[in-house]
Design an enzyme around this catalytic site. Structure first.
Site: not given
Ligand code: HMG
Ligand code: MG
Length: 304
Positions: A15-16, A207, A209, A240, A249
């Site tokens: 995933r990450d 966690h 990196h 990320c 990571n």
């Molecule tokens: P948004 O645009 O504010 O959401 O995004 P929305 O509710 O307005 O929806 C917009 C569109 O997204 C809609 O589709 C929804 O259906 C769709 P449209 O009508 O435009 O066709 N949608 C989805 N589709 C599939 N699955 C879903 C989903 N939710 C909405 N779950 C949202 C808000 C949170 C959805 C968006 O910002 C997002 O998906 N962000 C994810 C970002 C991400 O994955 N980042 C990486 C992970 S975090 C990380 O890596 C850090 C970590 O490793 C720890 C560290 O290292 O610190 C964990």
């Molecule tokens: Mg991470």
């Protein structure tokens, strides 16, 4: 404090790691990698995320990945779920555990999930409630615990407050993310000490990196406090997408090598893990970034 006798490794590479690789792997290759990681003895594997495919296209096939993996008894296959839509998809895919992901920095929260910290916590509460009703455990993440790419320094109080809020809504564990790998051992230790005043250390995970090459040193500093859950990414994959400059990571094999040397049990077979690391590297058509996989070289068993 003595180091823990055993550490739980949470493998986040599929995933990450893969969420930030420019080269998109097919679902079948991701599933093969996950199966190899399970065969190497990793008992918790973050296999994908159910997020918007517009935000992270690399994870758009997570349902297919979950369908293709050969589930090994005793292994928990987990995924990120930022909202109820994601949770619904994760439950349909028979995910063993889900994770919500918050940040200790307002700016990062906005860039990553399109809302501020308080609103993100409000969105995660119903996810936790629905997961509890489905008897699926929820993990919480806090990003930017040692620095933010947009805001710079992040106060440890902010980290502790978000971690405590995640536990209060039902997260059984909180993973503390040095998202951009800027931490150093003294700061990592002080941060975990501050969070541990609000959340028992047994419920905390590191966690880290490895952007600045400090991750192993930072891990050693927090192992010394009794922290016993470590997130790592096979081959040091990834980064990320919403944190410019963030590299992968800490590599799982580098962590296992260090823990083996300290006599800390992980249940992981290092040779199989290195073979999995080379499998991922070959699939991505580049060498692994882990020190150990490079030093040991590609094993004969790595070919698929
Ligand atoms: P948004 O645009 O504010 O959401 O995004 P929305 O509710 O307005 O929806 C917009 C569109 O997204 C809609 O589709 C929804 O259906 C769709 P449209 O009508 O435009 O066709 N949608 C989805 N589709 C599939 N699955 C879903 C989903 N939710 C909405 N779950 C949202 C808000 C949170 C959805 C968006 O910002 C997002 O998906 N962000 C994810 C970002 C991400 O994955 N980042 C990486 C992970 S975090 C990380 O890596 C850090 C970590 O490793 C720890 C560290 O290292 O610190 C964990
Ligand atoms: Mg991470």
């Amino acid at each position: 404090m003595p180091y823990p006798a055993r550490v739980t490794l949470v493998e986040v590479g599929p995933r990450d790691g893969l969420q930030n690789e420019p080269h998109h792997l097919p679902a079948a290759t991701k599933a093969q990698l996950i199966d190899r990681l399970a065969d190497a003895g990793l008992s918790v594997i973050e296999a994908g995320s159910f997020v918007s495919p517009k935000w992270v296209p690399q994870m758009a096939d997570s349902a297919e990945v979950f369908r293709l993996i050969n589930r090994k008894p005793g292994v928990r296959y987990t995924a990120l779920t930022p909202n109820l839509k994601g949770l619904g998809a994760a439950l349909t895919a028979r995910v063993d555990e889900v994770a919500v992901f918050a940040a200790a920095s307002e700016a990062f929260s906005q860039k990553n999930i399109n809302c501020g910290i308080a609103e993100s916590l409000d969105r995660f509460r119903p996810v936790c409630d629905a997961a509890r009703a489905a008897v699926v455990p929820v993990r919480g993440y806090v990003s930017c615990v040692l620095g933010c790419p947009y805001q710079g320094a992040v106060p440890v109080k902010a980290v502790a407050a978000v971690a405590a809020a995640l536990v209060a809504m039902g997260c059984y564990e909180v993973s503390l993310g040095d998202t951009i790998g800027v931490g150093t051992p003294g700061k990592a230790r002080a941060m975990v000490e501050a969070v541990a005043a609000a959340v028992p250390i047994a419920r905390l995970a590191a966690h880290f990196h490895n952007t600045y090459g400090q991750a192993l040193a930072n891990l050693l500093a927090v192992l010394d406090l009794g922290l016993a859950t470590i997130d790592a990414s096979v081959g040091g994959l990834g980064g990320c997408p919403y944190a410019r400059g963030a590299t992968g990571n800490v590599a799982t094999e580098d962590v296992v090598y260090m823990l083996n040397g300290l006599g800390i049990a992980t249940g992981v077979d290092l040779d199989r893990l290195i073979a999995a690391s080379w499998f991922a590297a070959d699939a991505l058509d580049r060498p692994p970034s882990s020190k150990l996989a490079r030093a040991k070289g590609r094993p004969a068993v790595s070919s698929s």
